[in-house]
Design an enzyme around this catalytic site. Sequence first.
Site, PDB file in Angstrom:
ATOM      1  N   HIS A 196      32.287 -58.033  56.638  1.00 31.26           N
ATOM      2  CA  HIS A 196      33.451 -57.146  56.482  1.00 31.26           C
ATOM      3  C   HIS A 196      33.358 -56.461  55.123  1.00 31.26           C
ATOM      4  O   HIS A 196      33.024 -57.105  54.131  1.00 31.26           O
ATOM      5  CB  HIS A 196      34.736 -57.981  56.574  1.00 31.26           C
ATOM      6  N   CYS A 234      34.970 -51.417  59.189  1.00 30.50           N
ATOM      7  CA  CYS A 234      36.427 -51.410  59.052  1.00 30.50           C
ATOM      8  C   CYS A 234      36.862 -50.070  58.463  1.00 30.50           C
ATOM      9  O   CYS A 234      36.648 -49.806  57.271  1.00 30.50           O
ATOM     10  CB  CYS A 234      36.885 -52.566  58.169  1.00 30.50           C
ATOM     11  N   HIS A 263      36.747 -52.568  63.204  1.00 34.05           N
ATOM     12  CA  HIS A 263      38.192 -52.670  62.960  1.00 34.05           C
ATOM     13  C   HIS A 263      38.667 -51.234  62.789  1.00 34.05           C
ATOM     14  O   HIS A 263      38.203 -50.553  61.872  1.00 34.05           O
ATOM     15  CB  HIS A 263      38.477 -53.381  61.635  1.00 34.05           C
ATOM     16  N   ASP A 308      43.277 -52.566  64.152  1.00 32.07           N
ATOM     17  CA  ASP A 308      43.501 -53.355  62.943  1.00 32.07           C
ATOM     18  C   ASP A 308      44.981 -53.287  62.583  1.00 32.07           C
ATOM     19  O   ASP A 308      45.795 -52.868  63.401  1.00 32.07           O
ATOM     20  CB  ASP A 308      42.580 -52.825  61.837  1.00 32.07           C
ATOM     21  N   HIS A 309      45.292 -53.694  61.391  1.00 31.15           N
ATOM     22  CA  HIS A 309      46.690 -53.798  60.939  1.00 31.15           C
ATOM     23  C   HIS A 309      47.638 -52.810  61.615  1.00 31.15           C
ATOM     24  O   HIS A 309      47.383 -51.609  61.630  1.00 31.15           O
ATOM     25  CB  HIS A 309      46.783 -53.520  59.437  1.00 31.15           C
ATOM     26  N   TYR A 322      49.938 -57.905  61.355  1.00 30.40           N
ATOM     27  CA  TYR A 322      49.509 -58.523  62.611  1.00 30.40           C
ATOM     28  C   TYR A 322      50.637 -58.771  63.614  1.00 30.40           C
ATOM     29  O   TYR A 322      50.671 -59.794  64.289  1.00 30.40           O
ATOM     30  CB  TYR A 322      48.716 -59.801  62.324  1.00 30.40           C
TER      31      TYR A 322
HETATM   32  C1  DNO Z   1      42.485 -58.351  57.027  1.00 26.35           C
HETATM   33  C2  DNO Z   1      41.167 -58.654  57.572  1.00 26.35           C
HETATM   34  C3  DNO Z   1      40.327 -59.409  56.593  1.00 26.35           C
HETATM   35  C4  DNO Z   1      39.100 -59.970  57.290  1.00 26.35           C
HETATM   36  C5  DNO Z   1      38.195 -60.739  56.403  1.00 26.35           C
HETATM   37  C6  DNO Z   1      36.926 -61.107  57.130  1.00 26.35           C
HETATM   38  O1  DNO Z   1      43.382 -58.133  57.727  1.00 26.35           O
HETATM   39  O2  DNO Z   1      40.522 -57.534  58.007  1.00 26.35           O
HETATM   40  O3  DNO Z   1      41.072 -60.455  56.082  1.00 26.35           O
HETATM   41  O4  DNO Z   1      39.500 -60.827  58.316  1.00 26.35           O
HETATM   42  O5  DNO Z   1      37.886 -60.053  55.263  1.00 26.35           O
HETATM   43  O6  DNO Z   1      36.331 -62.158  56.467  1.00 26.35           O
END
Ligand code: DNO
Length: 346
Positions: A196, A234, A263, A308-309, A322
Site C-alpha cells: 500500500h 490506492c 483502492h 475506499d473510504h 468505513y
Molecule cells: C486505510 C487503509 C490503510 C491500509 C494499510 C495497508 O484506510 O487503506 O490503513 O489498510 O495501509 O497496510
Amino acid sequence: MKMTFRWYGLNDCISLQTIRQIPGMTGVVTAVYDTPVGSVWSEDSIAALKKACDENGLEMEVIESVPVHEDIKLGRCRRDEYIENYCENIRRLSKAGVKCICYNFMPVFDWLRTNLHTLAEDGSNSLSYNHEEIMKLDPKHLSLPGWDESYTAEELNGLLESYAGMTHDQLFDNLVYFLKRIIPVCNDVKMNMAIHPDDPPWDVFGLPRIISTAEDYERLFAAVPDNANGITFCTGSLGAGRDNDLLQMAYDYAKRGKIHFAHIRNIQYSNELDFREVGHKTDCGSLDIYGIVKALVEGGFDGYVRPDHGRNIWGENAKPGYGLYDRALGACYLNGLFEAIEKGRK
Ligand code: DNO
C-alpha cells in the site's frame, strides 16, 4: 476485476449478510485482529473468518493487512524471526484460499488525518488532512484520532527514537531484505503481495516514507522483479501527491501486471497539500476517477478492487471511512464504470 468490500471481521457492525446485498460484490477484504503484530495467526481464527464468508456466499481472497513488525522496518536483529512468522502466515492464508495480501511499510504511522469528521455543505462528514496542523504537533505527545491508539506514549517515544536518523535508503534496504525472504514463499504458494502506498505520500514527523512516487515504484520493481511483488494502487493516497500522474501510473503498472489490488476513492484538494475525502464520483473531487478506471481497464487490469473510504451520510456514524452507505454507493458507481468501459471496448 473482482469487486470487494473491507470487512473488519466478526465484530464489524456491518454484517456479511448486509455486504452480500450490495450488487456485484464478490467477496470481502479482511484480517485476523486478535493477534499481536508480528505473530503467527492461528488456523482457527483464519478458519472462522473463512467459514463466515463461505456461509454468506462471499469470497475471502484478499487480506488487508498482514502488518509488518517495526523490527523488520528497522532492520533489528529480531527481524528474521518476525519474517519467518510472516512466511508462515502467507502459507496458512494460502491454504485458506487467500490470493492477495495488502500490507504497508510506513514507519510507526499508517494513514494520517487531522480531522475525522470534517463537515461538508451537504451535511455529510469525512476525513481530512491539514498540513499546518500536522506541523504544529509534537509527535512525542500525540493525540490524533484514528491510528495512535495502539501505542502507549512511552512505546511511541521509544519507537520514534529508534527511527531517528534513518534514511530513505536504509528503510528501502530493509523492505528489500523482507521481500527477498517472503517472495520465494509467495511464489511457492501462489500468493500476491500488494504494498500500500504512503498516505499521505510524503514524510511525516521526520520519518522516511518510500512508496510515494513513480520513482519509488520503479526502484521497488527493479529490486524484486517477481510478479508476486506487486502493489495496492490506492488512488486517494497517491492522488494526494500533486505530482503523481495517476492515469499514467494506473495504465503502466496494470500493463506490467503489477496492480494486484486497487483502492479507489476521490479527494478534494483545498490547497497545495491539504485535502478532504469526498464521494467517489469524478466530479465530487479533484481526481479523475473515470480516467483512472479507464486506464486500468486499458492496461488489462485483472485484480481486486474495493471502494475506499466513504463519507458518513444519511445519519450514519461509522468507523472513520468505513461506513456502509457511501462505500456501497462507491462500489455501485465503480461497477458501473468498469462495466461501461469494458463493454465499450468490445
Ligand atoms: C486505510 C487503509 C490503510 C491500509 C494499510 C495497508 O484506510 O487503506 O490503513 O489498510 O495501509 O497496510
